[in-house]
Enzyme design. Structure first.
Site, PDB file in Angstrom:
ATOM      1  N   GLU A   1       9.113 -29.305  39.942  1.00 32.71           N
ATOM      2  CA  GLU A   1       7.997 -30.428  40.581  1.00 32.71           C
ATOM      3  C   GLU A   1       9.701 -30.403  41.622  1.00 32.71           C
ATOM      4  O   GLU A   1       9.637 -31.909  41.802  1.00 32.71           O
ATOM      5  CB  GLU A   1       8.277 -30.871  39.723  1.00 32.71           C
ATOM      6  CG  GLU A   1       6.872 -30.934  38.693  1.00 32.71           C
ATOM      7  CD  GLU A   1       7.028 -29.905  37.249  1.00 32.71           C
ATOM      8  OE1 GLU A   1       8.294 -29.431  37.424  1.00 32.71           O
ATOM      9  OE2 GLU A   1       6.666 -30.886  36.506  1.00 32.71           O
TER      10      GLU A   1
ATOM     11  N   HIS B   1       3.018 -33.937  36.576  1.00 29.89           N
ATOM     12  CA  HIS B   1       2.793 -33.889  35.497  1.00 29.89           C
ATOM     13  C   HIS B   1       3.821 -34.603  34.243  1.00 29.89           C
ATOM     14  O   HIS B   1       4.534 -34.425  33.839  1.00 29.89           O
ATOM     15  CB  HIS B   1       2.790 -32.105  34.547  1.00 29.89           C
ATOM     16  CG  HIS B   1       2.157 -32.897  33.640  1.00 29.89           C
ATOM     17  ND1 HIS B   1       1.425 -32.694  32.799  1.00 29.89           N
ATOM     18  CD2 HIS B   1       3.001 -32.324  32.182  1.00 29.89           C
ATOM     19  CE1 HIS B   1       1.274 -32.216  31.823  1.00 29.89           C
ATOM     20  NE2 HIS B   1       2.109 -32.134  30.858  1.00 29.89           N
TER      21      HIS B   1
END
Ligand SMILES: Cc1ncc(Cn2c(C)c(CCOP(=O)(O)OP(=O)(O)O)sc2=O)c(N)n1
Ligand SMILES: [Ca+2]
Length: 529
Positions: free
Chosen positions: A47, A70
Protein backbone atom coordinates in the site's frame (compact mmCIF):
# COMPACT_ATOMS: atom_id res chain seq x y z
CA UNK A 1 -33.05 0.14 -8.15
CA UNK A 2 -29.84 2.21 -7.97
CA UNK A 3 -27.38 0.72 -5.51
CA UNK A 4 -25.04 2.66 -3.26
CA UNK A 5 -22.18 1.25 -5.33
CA UNK A 6 -23.65 2.52 -8.61
CA UNK A 7 -24.43 5.93 -7.11
CA UNK A 8 -20.97 6.14 -5.55
CA UNK A 9 -19.20 5.34 -8.78
CA UNK A 10 -21.37 7.88 -10.63
CA UNK A 11 -20.05 10.54 -8.25
CA UNK A 12 -16.42 9.45 -8.74
CA UNK A 13 -16.55 9.24 -12.54
CA UNK A 14 -18.41 12.57 -12.72
CA UNK A 15 -15.21 14.11 -11.27
CA UNK A 16 -13.06 12.57 -14.01
CA UNK A 17 -11.77 9.67 -11.95
CA UNK A 18 -10.84 6.92 -14.41
CA UNK A 19 -8.07 5.13 -12.52
CA UNK A 20 -7.98 3.36 -9.17
CA UNK A 21 -4.69 2.60 -7.45
CA UNK A 22 -5.23 -0.23 -5.03
CA UNK A 23 -4.43 -3.40 -3.17
CA UNK A 24 -7.58 -5.31 -2.24
CA UNK A 25 -8.72 -7.44 0.63
CA UNK A 26 -12.08 -9.15 1.05
CA UNK A 27 -13.61 -5.93 2.41
CA UNK A 28 -12.92 -4.15 -0.91
CA UNK A 29 -14.34 -6.70 -3.33
CA UNK A 30 -17.98 -5.40 -3.40
CA UNK A 31 -16.71 -1.86 -4.19
CA UNK A 32 -14.56 -3.21 -7.00
CA UNK A 33 -17.40 -5.40 -8.28
CA UNK A 34 -19.42 -2.20 -8.86
CA UNK A 35 -16.55 -0.52 -10.76
CA UNK A 36 -17.92 0.61 -14.15
CA UNK A 37 -16.34 -0.13 -17.53
CA UNK A 38 -13.78 2.49 -18.53
CA UNK A 39 -12.21 2.72 -15.10
CA UNK A 40 -8.65 1.30 -14.95
CA UNK A 41 -7.44 -0.55 -11.85
CA UNK A 42 -3.68 -0.36 -11.14
CA UNK A 43 -2.55 -2.98 -8.64
CA UNK A 44 0.36 -2.27 -6.30
CA UNK A 45 1.89 -5.03 -4.17
CA UNK A 46 2.26 -2.85 -1.06
CA UNK A 47 0.00 0.00 0.00
CA UNK A 48 2.97 2.36 0.39
CA UNK A 49 3.67 1.85 -3.30
CA UNK A 50 -0.04 2.17 -4.10
CA UNK A 51 -0.21 5.55 -2.34
CA UNK A 52 3.07 6.71 -3.90
CA UNK A 53 1.84 5.82 -7.40
CA UNK A 54 -1.42 7.68 -6.80
CA UNK A 55 0.55 10.66 -5.46
CA UNK A 56 2.79 10.77 -8.55
CA UNK A 57 -0.29 10.47 -10.75
CA UNK A 58 -2.14 13.31 -8.97
CA UNK A 59 0.94 15.57 -8.94
CA UNK A 60 1.35 14.98 -12.67
CA UNK A 61 -2.29 15.44 -13.68
CA UNK A 62 -3.33 18.03 -11.09
CA UNK A 63 -6.59 16.11 -10.75
CA UNK A 64 -7.93 13.78 -8.07
CA UNK A 65 -6.55 10.24 -7.80
CA UNK A 66 -8.60 7.43 -6.28
CA UNK A 67 -7.00 4.93 -3.91
CA UNK A 68 -8.62 1.75 -2.56
CA UNK A 69 -6.96 0.13 0.45
CA UNK A 70 -7.62 -2.82 2.72
CA UNK A 71 -9.09 -1.79 6.06
CA UNK A 72 -6.68 -0.88 8.87
CA UNK A 73 -3.64 -2.90 7.81
CA UNK A 74 -3.72 -1.53 4.27
CA UNK A 75 -4.37 2.03 5.44
CA UNK A 76 -1.57 1.72 7.99
CA UNK A 77 0.90 0.63 5.33
CA UNK A 78 0.01 3.73 3.32
CA UNK A 79 0.49 6.21 6.17
CA UNK A 80 4.19 6.78 5.52
CA UNK A 81 3.44 7.85 1.97
CA UNK A 82 0.59 10.02 3.25
CA UNK A 83 3.10 12.16 5.15
CA UNK A 84 4.31 13.34 1.75
CA UNK A 85 0.89 13.68 0.11
CA UNK A 86 -0.50 15.90 2.87
CA UNK A 87 2.37 18.41 2.47
CA UNK A 88 2.42 18.26 -1.31
CA UNK A 89 -1.32 19.04 -1.20
CA UNK A 90 -2.07 16.01 -3.35
CA UNK A 91 -5.81 15.60 -3.99
CA UNK A 92 -5.99 11.88 -3.15
CA UNK A 93 -9.34 10.22 -2.40
CA UNK A 94 -8.59 7.23 -0.20
CA UNK A 95 -11.32 4.63 0.24
CA UNK A 96 -10.89 1.71 2.61
CA UNK A 97 -13.07 -1.34 3.03
CA UNK A 98 -14.71 -1.85 6.42
CA UNK A 99 -16.22 -5.00 7.82
CA UNK A 100 -20.01 -5.56 7.70
CA UNK A 101 -21.63 -2.54 9.33
CA UNK A 102 -23.44 -4.50 12.08
CA UNK A 103 -20.26 -6.33 13.19
CA UNK A 104 -17.85 -3.39 13.53
CA UNK A 105 -18.71 -2.89 17.20
CA UNK A 106 -17.76 -6.48 17.94
CA UNK A 107 -14.40 -5.84 16.30
CA UNK A 108 -14.67 -8.98 14.22
CA UNK A 109 -11.72 -9.96 12.01
CA UNK A 110 -10.68 -7.22 9.51
CA UNK A 111 -12.56 -4.51 11.42
CA UNK A 112 -11.03 -1.07 10.90
CA UNK A 113 -11.48 0.09 14.51
CA UNK A 114 -12.18 3.84 14.83
CA UNK A 115 -11.49 4.10 11.10
CA UNK A 116 -11.91 7.87 10.81
CA UNK A 117 -9.26 8.47 13.48
CA UNK A 118 -6.65 6.21 11.90
CA UNK A 119 -5.26 8.47 9.15
CA UNK A 120 -5.44 11.76 11.08
CA UNK A 121 -3.58 14.20 11.00
CA UNK A 122 -2.40 13.13 7.56
CA UNK A 123 -5.70 13.85 5.79
CA UNK A 124 -7.97 16.90 5.39
CA UNK A 125 -11.13 14.87 6.01
CA UNK A 126 -11.77 11.36 7.31
CA UNK A 127 -15.13 9.69 7.89
CA UNK A 128 -17.11 6.49 8.01
CA UNK A 129 -20.67 7.40 6.90
CA UNK A 130 -23.38 6.79 9.52
CA UNK A 131 -25.55 4.90 7.05
CA UNK A 132 -25.22 3.19 3.67
CA UNK A 133 -27.52 5.80 2.14
CA UNK A 134 -25.05 8.55 3.09
CA UNK A 135 -22.11 6.91 1.32
CA UNK A 136 -22.60 8.60 -2.10
CA UNK A 137 -22.90 12.03 -0.47
CA UNK A 138 -19.84 11.34 1.69
CA UNK A 139 -17.91 10.40 -1.46
CA UNK A 140 -18.99 13.70 -3.01
CA UNK A 141 -17.84 15.55 0.11
CA UNK A 142 -14.53 13.69 -0.01
CA UNK A 143 -13.83 14.64 -3.62
CA UNK A 144 -14.76 18.31 -3.16
CA UNK A 145 -12.70 18.52 0.03
CA UNK A 146 -9.67 17.02 -1.70
CA UNK A 147 -9.93 19.52 -4.57
CA UNK A 148 -10.72 22.75 -2.72
CA UNK A 149 -7.68 24.82 -1.62
CA UNK A 150 -5.68 23.91 0.31
CA UNK A 151 -5.91 20.65 -1.61
CA UNK A 152 -5.04 17.42 0.13
CA UNK A 153 -5.75 13.73 0.77
CA UNK A 154 -9.05 12.57 2.26
CA UNK A 155 -10.14 9.21 3.67
CA UNK A 156 -13.45 7.35 3.60
CA UNK A 157 -14.04 4.00 5.30
CA UNK A 158 -17.09 2.14 3.95
CA UNK A 159 -18.59 -1.09 5.34
CA UNK A 160 -18.61 -3.57 2.49
CA UNK A 161 -22.28 -4.49 2.84
CA UNK A 162 -23.22 -0.83 2.09
CA UNK A 163 -22.40 -1.02 -1.62
CA UNK A 164 -25.26 -3.37 -2.51
CA UNK A 165 -27.88 -1.45 -0.49
CA UNK A 166 -30.40 0.74 -2.29
CA UNK A 167 -29.23 4.31 -2.69
CA UNK A 168 -31.46 7.11 -1.42
CA UNK A 169 -33.55 9.19 -3.90
CA UNK A 170 -31.38 12.31 -3.44
CA UNK A 171 -28.17 10.88 -4.85
CA UNK A 172 -29.17 12.06 -8.33
CA UNK A 173 -28.12 15.61 -7.33
CA UNK A 174 -24.54 14.59 -6.53
CA UNK A 175 -22.75 13.92 -9.86
CA UNK A 176 -23.39 17.45 -11.13
CA UNK A 177 -22.45 19.26 -7.91
CA UNK A 178 -19.57 21.76 -8.21
CA UNK A 179 -17.69 23.70 -5.53
CA UNK A 180 -15.63 26.66 -6.79
CA UNK A 181 -13.38 28.80 -4.59
CA UNK A 182 -12.52 32.48 -5.14
CA UNK A 183 -10.49 32.95 -8.34
CA UNK A 184 -7.85 35.35 -7.01
CA UNK A 185 -6.77 37.75 -4.29
CA UNK A 186 -8.83 40.93 -3.87
CA UNK A 187 -7.85 44.28 -5.37
CA UNK A 188 -6.55 45.72 -2.09
CA UNK A 189 -4.24 42.77 -1.48
CA UNK A 190 -2.84 42.82 -5.01
CA UNK A 191 -2.26 46.57 -4.84
CA UNK A 192 -0.44 46.29 -1.52
CA UNK A 193 1.76 43.44 -2.74
CA UNK A 194 2.52 45.14 -6.06
CA UNK A 195 3.32 48.40 -4.27
CA UNK A 196 5.70 46.70 -1.83
CA UNK A 197 7.54 44.95 -4.66
CA UNK A 198 7.70 48.03 -6.86
CA UNK A 199 9.03 50.09 -3.96
CA UNK A 200 11.73 47.58 -3.01
CA UNK A 201 15.35 48.54 -3.55
CA UNK A 202 16.56 44.94 -3.65
CA UNK A 203 13.69 42.42 -3.79
CA UNK A 204 14.03 38.64 -3.98
CA UNK A 205 11.52 35.91 -4.83
CA UNK A 206 11.31 32.63 -2.93
CA UNK A 207 9.09 30.18 -4.82
CA UNK A 208 7.45 27.00 -3.57
CA UNK A 209 5.75 23.89 -4.93
CA UNK A 210 2.34 25.53 -5.29
CA UNK A 211 3.72 27.74 -8.07
CA UNK A 212 4.67 24.61 -10.04
CA UNK A 213 1.42 22.85 -9.12
CA UNK A 214 -0.48 25.88 -10.49
CA UNK A 215 1.70 25.75 -13.63
CA UNK A 216 2.56 29.38 -12.91
CA UNK A 217 6.29 29.08 -13.63
CA UNK A 218 6.07 31.50 -16.59
CA UNK A 219 4.33 34.10 -14.43
CA UNK A 220 7.10 33.77 -11.87
CA UNK A 221 9.66 34.32 -14.65
CA UNK A 222 7.76 37.40 -15.87
CA UNK A 223 7.65 38.86 -12.34
CA UNK A 224 11.34 38.13 -11.72
CA UNK A 225 12.27 39.83 -15.01
CA UNK A 226 10.08 42.85 -14.21
CA UNK A 227 11.86 43.14 -10.88
CA UNK A 228 15.27 42.12 -12.25
CA UNK A 229 15.67 40.20 -9.03
CA UNK A 230 17.15 36.84 -7.96
CA UNK A 231 14.94 33.81 -7.39
CA UNK A 232 15.37 31.02 -4.87
CA UNK A 233 13.34 27.84 -4.45
CA UNK A 234 11.97 27.50 -0.92
CA UNK A 235 13.76 25.02 1.39
CA UNK A 236 12.98 21.27 1.25
CA UNK A 237 11.73 21.64 -2.33
CA UNK A 238 9.27 18.99 -3.54
CA UNK A 239 8.82 20.61 -6.97
CA UNK A 240 10.79 22.99 -9.22
CA UNK A 241 8.81 26.20 -9.91
CA UNK A 242 11.45 28.09 -11.92
CA UNK A 243 13.75 27.32 -14.89
CA UNK A 244 17.08 26.14 -13.49
CA UNK A 245 19.19 27.78 -16.21
CA UNK A 246 17.44 31.17 -16.03
CA UNK A 247 19.76 34.12 -15.15
CA UNK A 248 17.71 34.84 -12.01
CA UNK A 249 17.82 31.30 -10.65
CA UNK A 250 19.94 30.91 -7.50
CA UNK A 251 19.10 27.32 -6.38
CA UNK A 252 17.24 25.80 -3.43
CA UNK A 253 17.50 27.73 -0.16
CA UNK A 254 19.38 25.72 2.48
CA UNK A 255 16.94 24.38 5.06
CA UNK A 256 18.11 26.07 8.25
CA UNK A 257 17.13 29.33 9.96
CA UNK A 258 20.62 30.78 9.90
CA UNK A 259 21.37 29.80 6.29
CA UNK A 260 18.05 31.17 4.98
CA UNK A 261 18.73 34.46 6.72
CA UNK A 262 22.23 34.56 5.32
CA UNK A 263 20.91 34.12 1.75
CA UNK A 264 18.23 36.80 2.24
CA UNK A 265 20.66 39.32 3.75
CA UNK A 266 20.69 42.60 1.84
CA UNK A 267 17.20 42.14 0.40
CA UNK A 268 14.68 44.64 1.77
CA UNK A 269 11.59 42.79 0.46
CA UNK A 270 11.16 39.00 0.15
CA UNK A 271 8.10 37.59 -1.61
CA UNK A 272 7.51 33.95 -0.66
CA UNK A 273 4.97 32.45 -3.07
CA UNK A 274 3.45 28.98 -2.82
CA UNK A 275 5.51 27.57 0.03
CA UNK A 276 5.29 27.34 3.81
CA UNK A 277 7.54 29.82 5.68
CA UNK A 278 9.73 27.77 5.97
CA UNK A 279 10.22 24.00 5.80
CA UNK A 280 13.47 24.10 7.78
CA UNK A 281 15.24 20.75 8.21
CA UNK A 282 18.66 21.11 9.87
CA UNK A 283 18.46 22.86 13.27
CA UNK A 284 20.98 25.71 12.90
CA UNK A 285 19.53 28.64 14.89
CA UNK A 286 19.90 32.27 13.85
CA UNK A 287 17.81 35.36 13.12
CA UNK A 288 14.55 34.43 11.35
CA UNK A 289 15.10 37.35 9.01
CA UNK A 290 17.96 39.81 8.43
CA UNK A 291 17.40 43.20 10.08
CA UNK A 292 15.30 45.46 7.87
CA UNK A 293 13.92 42.69 5.67
CA UNK A 294 10.14 42.57 5.08
CA UNK A 295 8.72 39.13 4.24
CA UNK A 296 5.50 38.93 2.22
CA UNK A 297 3.92 35.47 2.17
CA UNK A 298 1.48 34.35 -0.53
CA UNK A 299 -0.13 30.93 0.05
CA UNK A 300 -3.29 28.99 -0.78
CA UNK A 301 -3.23 27.37 2.65
CA UNK A 302 -4.61 29.30 5.66
CA UNK A 303 -2.76 26.95 8.00
CA UNK A 304 0.58 27.85 6.37
CA UNK A 305 -0.31 31.54 6.68
CA UNK A 306 -1.28 31.14 10.34
CA UNK A 307 1.67 29.07 11.56
CA UNK A 308 4.54 30.97 9.96
CA UNK A 309 6.88 32.46 12.62
CA UNK A 310 7.37 35.76 10.76
CA UNK A 311 6.18 37.89 7.83
CA UNK A 312 2.82 39.11 6.54
CA UNK A 313 0.60 36.54 4.79
CA UNK A 314 -2.10 36.67 2.16
CA UNK A 315 -4.27 33.60 1.44
CA UNK A 316 -5.49 32.96 -2.08
CA UNK A 317 -4.72 31.08 -5.31
CA UNK A 318 -0.99 31.45 -5.90
CA UNK A 319 -0.76 31.10 -9.69
CA UNK A 320 -3.38 33.75 -10.50
CA UNK A 321 -1.82 36.12 -7.95
CA UNK A 322 1.62 35.81 -9.58
CA UNK A 323 0.05 36.43 -12.99
CA UNK A 324 -1.70 39.53 -11.64
CA UNK A 325 1.49 40.84 -9.98
CA UNK A 326 3.55 40.26 -13.13
CA UNK A 327 1.07 42.47 -14.94
CA UNK A 328 0.98 45.17 -12.26
CA UNK A 329 4.55 45.61 -11.10
CA UNK A 330 6.33 48.13 -13.36
CA UNK A 331 9.73 47.36 -14.83
CA UNK A 332 12.20 48.14 -12.07
CA UNK A 333 14.71 50.03 -14.19
CA UNK A 334 17.46 47.83 -12.73
CA UNK A 335 19.89 46.15 -15.12
CA UNK A 336 18.65 42.68 -16.15
CA UNK A 337 20.59 39.92 -14.44
CA UNK A 338 23.46 38.62 -16.60
CA UNK A 339 23.21 35.14 -18.15
CA UNK A 340 24.60 32.42 -15.91
CA UNK A 341 27.46 30.19 -16.98
CA UNK A 342 26.60 26.60 -17.89
CA UNK A 343 26.59 23.76 -15.36
CA UNK A 344 29.98 22.95 -13.80
CA UNK A 345 32.03 20.33 -15.64
CA UNK A 346 31.50 17.28 -13.39
CA UNK A 347 34.54 15.36 -12.21
CA UNK A 348 34.91 11.74 -13.34
CA UNK A 349 36.49 8.70 -11.68
CA UNK A 350 37.90 5.31 -12.59
CA UNK A 351 35.69 2.91 -10.64
CA UNK A 352 32.49 4.90 -10.12
CA UNK A 353 30.32 7.69 -11.54
CA UNK A 354 30.19 10.65 -9.13
CA UNK A 355 26.63 12.01 -8.72
CA UNK A 356 27.14 15.24 -10.69
CA UNK A 357 28.61 13.29 -13.59
CA UNK A 358 25.64 10.89 -13.49
CA UNK A 359 23.16 13.78 -13.45
CA UNK A 360 24.94 15.38 -16.40
CA UNK A 361 24.71 12.08 -18.30
CA UNK A 362 21.00 11.81 -17.47
CA UNK A 363 20.43 15.39 -18.62
CA UNK A 364 22.16 14.67 -21.91
CA UNK A 365 20.32 11.36 -22.47
CA UNK A 366 16.80 12.40 -21.45
CA UNK A 367 14.37 13.78 -24.04
CA UNK A 368 13.02 17.32 -23.67
CA UNK A 369 10.30 17.65 -21.07
CA UNK A 370 11.46 14.66 -19.04
CA UNK A 371 10.03 14.47 -15.52
CA UNK A 372 12.64 13.76 -12.82
CA UNK A 373 11.34 11.98 -9.73
CA UNK A 374 14.20 12.28 -7.26
CA UNK A 375 14.86 10.52 -3.97
CA UNK A 376 18.61 10.43 -3.44
CA UNK A 377 18.83 12.49 -0.34
CA UNK A 378 22.53 13.33 -0.27
CA UNK A 379 22.74 14.47 -3.90
CA UNK A 380 19.96 17.08 -4.26
CA UNK A 381 22.34 20.02 -4.75
CA UNK A 382 24.37 17.96 -7.21
CA UNK A 383 21.21 17.35 -9.22
CA UNK A 384 20.18 21.02 -9.21
CA UNK A 385 23.71 22.07 -10.26
CA UNK A 386 23.49 19.94 -13.39
CA UNK A 387 19.76 20.02 -14.17
CA UNK A 388 18.22 21.93 -17.05
CA UNK A 389 14.55 22.04 -16.01
CA UNK A 390 12.26 24.40 -17.85
CA UNK A 391 8.68 23.05 -17.89
CA UNK A 392 6.27 22.83 -14.95
CA UNK A 393 6.07 19.38 -13.40
CA UNK A 394 9.69 18.51 -14.25
CA UNK A 395 10.84 17.67 -10.71
CA UNK A 396 9.16 15.74 -7.90
CA UNK A 397 10.63 14.98 -4.47
CA UNK A 398 8.88 13.53 -1.39
CA UNK A 399 7.29 16.59 0.25
CA UNK A 400 7.94 15.34 3.79
CA UNK A 401 11.08 13.40 3.02
CA UNK A 402 9.12 10.19 3.63
CA UNK A 403 11.12 7.68 1.63
CA UNK A 404 9.37 5.18 -0.61
CA UNK A 405 8.00 7.95 -2.81
CA UNK A 406 10.48 7.85 -5.70
CA UNK A 407 9.93 4.55 -7.48
CA UNK A 408 6.11 4.49 -7.03
CA UNK A 409 5.61 8.18 -7.84
CA UNK A 410 7.63 7.73 -11.03
CA UNK A 411 5.27 4.92 -12.09
CA UNK A 412 2.22 7.05 -11.29
CA UNK A 413 3.64 10.08 -13.09
CA UNK A 414 4.48 8.02 -16.18
CA UNK A 415 0.95 6.56 -16.21
CA UNK A 416 -0.35 10.13 -16.09
CA UNK A 417 1.93 11.49 -18.83
CA UNK A 418 1.59 8.55 -21.22
CA UNK A 419 3.63 9.24 -24.36
CA UNK A 420 3.72 13.01 -23.82
CA UNK A 421 6.64 13.05 -21.35
CA UNK A 422 9.19 10.47 -20.21
CA UNK A 423 9.80 9.94 -16.52
CA UNK A 424 13.16 9.11 -14.94
CA UNK A 425 13.46 8.10 -11.30
CA UNK A 426 16.74 9.06 -9.60
CA UNK A 427 16.65 7.12 -6.35
CA UNK A 428 19.25 6.23 -3.76
CA UNK A 429 20.12 2.63 -2.93
CA UNK A 430 18.60 3.19 0.50
CA UNK A 431 15.35 4.87 -0.57
CA UNK A 432 14.68 2.36 -3.34
CA UNK A 433 13.88 -0.36 -0.80
CA UNK A 434 10.89 1.45 0.73
CA UNK A 435 8.87 1.43 -2.48
CA UNK A 436 10.59 -1.36 -4.38
CA UNK A 437 7.40 -3.26 -5.24
CA UNK A 438 6.49 -0.48 -7.69
CA UNK A 439 8.89 -2.22 -10.06
CA UNK A 440 6.41 -5.08 -10.34
CA UNK A 441 3.58 -2.72 -11.31
CA UNK A 442 5.85 -1.03 -13.88
CA UNK A 443 6.66 -4.43 -15.40
CA UNK A 444 3.09 -5.74 -15.35
CA UNK A 445 1.57 -2.61 -16.92
CA UNK A 446 4.64 -1.92 -19.14
CA UNK A 447 5.11 1.56 -17.70
CA UNK A 448 8.28 2.86 -19.44
CA UNK A 449 9.97 4.51 -16.48
CA UNK A 450 13.77 4.78 -16.51
CA UNK A 451 14.77 3.79 -12.97
CA UNK A 452 18.27 4.95 -11.99
CA UNK A 453 19.57 3.66 -8.66
CA UNK A 454 22.47 5.62 -7.16
CA UNK A 455 24.53 2.99 -5.39
CA UNK A 456 26.88 4.40 -2.75
CA UNK A 457 26.30 1.59 -0.26
CA UNK A 458 25.25 3.94 2.50
CA UNK A 459 22.53 6.24 3.84
CA UNK A 460 24.51 9.20 2.57
CA UNK A 461 22.21 11.89 3.96
CA UNK A 462 22.40 10.34 7.42
CA UNK A 463 26.18 10.38 7.25
CA UNK A 464 25.88 14.06 6.46
CA UNK A 465 23.61 14.59 9.46
CA UNK A 466 25.99 12.58 11.67
CA UNK A 467 28.63 15.15 10.81
CA UNK A 468 26.29 18.06 11.52
CA UNK A 469 25.04 16.59 14.80
CA UNK A 470 28.44 15.28 15.85
CA UNK A 471 26.99 11.84 16.53
CA UNK A 472 29.89 10.01 14.90
CA UNK A 473 29.66 6.43 13.66
CA UNK A 474 26.20 5.33 14.86
CA UNK A 475 24.71 1.94 13.88
CA UNK A 476 22.40 1.73 10.85
CA UNK A 477 24.24 3.99 8.39
CA UNK A 478 25.37 1.51 5.70
CA UNK A 479 23.41 -0.59 3.22
CA UNK A 480 26.05 -2.82 1.59
CA UNK A 481 25.51 -5.87 -0.60
CA UNK A 482 22.34 -4.85 -2.46
CA UNK A 483 22.06 -6.18 -6.03
CA UNK A 484 19.42 -4.08 -7.78
CA UNK A 485 19.87 -5.97 -11.02
CA UNK A 486 18.70 -9.22 -9.40
CA UNK A 487 16.01 -7.41 -7.40
CA UNK A 488 14.72 -5.60 -10.48
CA UNK A 489 14.71 -8.69 -12.67
CA UNK A 490 12.92 -10.52 -9.88
CA UNK A 491 10.08 -8.02 -10.26
CA UNK A 492 10.20 -8.26 -14.06
CA UNK A 493 12.14 -5.08 -14.99
CA UNK A 494 15.24 -5.61 -17.17
CA UNK A 495 18.29 -4.11 -15.47
CA UNK A 496 22.00 -3.44 -15.80
CA UNK A 497 24.72 -2.32 -13.38
CA UNK A 498 27.38 0.19 -14.47
CA UNK A 499 30.31 1.92 -12.79
CA UNK A 500 31.90 4.11 -15.49
CA UNK A 501 30.67 7.05 -17.54
CA UNK A 502 30.74 5.40 -20.96
CA UNK A 503 28.74 2.36 -19.82
CA UNK A 504 26.33 4.63 -17.98
CA UNK A 505 25.73 6.77 -21.05
CA UNK A 506 25.10 3.67 -23.15
CA UNK A 507 22.74 2.17 -20.56
CA UNK A 508 20.77 5.41 -20.29
CA UNK A 509 20.49 5.64 -24.06
CA UNK A 510 19.11 2.11 -24.24
CA UNK A 511 16.74 2.71 -21.34
CA UNK A 512 15.22 5.88 -22.80
CA UNK A 513 14.84 4.09 -26.15
CA UNK A 514 12.99 1.14 -24.58
CA UNK A 515 9.20 0.81 -24.79
CA UNK A 516 9.01 -0.63 -21.30
CA UNK A 517 10.58 -0.03 -17.88
CA UNK A 518 14.35 -0.32 -17.45
CA UNK A 519 16.55 -0.09 -14.37
CA UNK A 520 20.13 1.14 -14.36
CA UNK A 521 22.13 0.60 -11.16
CA UNK A 522 24.99 3.12 -11.11
CA UNK A 523 27.88 2.83 -8.67
CA UNK A 524 28.34 6.43 -7.52
CA UNK A 525 31.00 6.05 -4.84
CA UNK A 526 34.44 4.43 -4.69
CA UNK A 527 34.87 0.92 -3.35
CA UNK A 528 31.19 -0.05 -3.57
CA UNK A 529 30.63 -3.62 -4.78
C1 LIG B 1 10.26 6.09 5.42
C2 LIG B 1 11.59 6.71 5.86
N1 LIG B 1 12.45 5.97 6.59
C3 LIG B 1 13.65 6.50 6.98
C4 LIG B 1 13.97 7.79 6.67
C5 LIG B 1 15.27 8.39 7.18
N2 LIG B 1 16.21 8.75 6.10
C6 LIG B 1 17.05 7.86 5.47
C7 LIG B 1 17.06 6.40 5.80
C8 LIG B 1 17.87 8.43 4.52
C9 LIG B 1 18.94 7.79 3.68
C10 LIG B 1 18.51 7.56 2.28
O1 LIG B 1 19.60 6.97 1.61
P1 LIG B 1 19.65 6.88 0.04
O2 LIG B 1 20.61 5.79 -0.28
O3 LIG B 1 18.32 6.75 -0.51
O4 LIG B 1 20.23 8.26 -0.45
P2 LIG B 1 21.60 8.95 -0.10
O5 LIG B 1 22.64 7.86 0.02
O6 LIG B 1 21.89 9.84 -1.28
O7 LIG B 1 21.39 9.71 1.15
S1 LIG B 1 17.50 10.09 4.43
C11 LIG B 1 16.31 10.03 5.65
O8 LIG B 1 15.64 11.02 6.08
C12 LIG B 1 13.03 8.55 5.94
N3 LIG B 1 13.26 9.86 5.61
N4 LIG B 1 11.85 7.98 5.52
CA1 LIG C 1 22.70 5.67 -0.67
Amino acid sequence: MTTVGEAGWQVLTAHGIDTVFGNPGSNELPFLAAMPDGVRYVLGLHEGAVLGMADGYALATGGPALVNLHAASGSGNAMGALTNAVYSHSPLVLTAGQQVRSTVGQEVMLTNVDAAALPRPLVKYAAEPASAQDVPRALSQAVHTALLDPRGPVYLSVPYDDWSREAGPDTAHLPSRRATAAAELGEAALSELAGALAGAANPVLVLGPQVDADRANDHAVALAERLACPVWIAPSASRCPFPTRHPAFRGILPASVRDVSDRLAGHDVVLVAGAPVFRYHQWVPGDLLPAGTRLLHLTADPAEAARAPMGEAWVGPVGPALAALAGRVPASGREPLPPRSGPPAPRGAEDHVPPQQLFALVRDAAPAGTVHVCESTSTIDDFVAQADLTEPGSYLFPASGGLGFGLPAAVGAQLAHGEARRVVALVGDGSANYGITALWTAAQYRVPVVFVILKNGTYGALRGFAGLLGTGETPGLDVPGLDFVKISEGYGVPAVSVSDAASTAAALKDAFAADGPRLVEVVTAPGVA
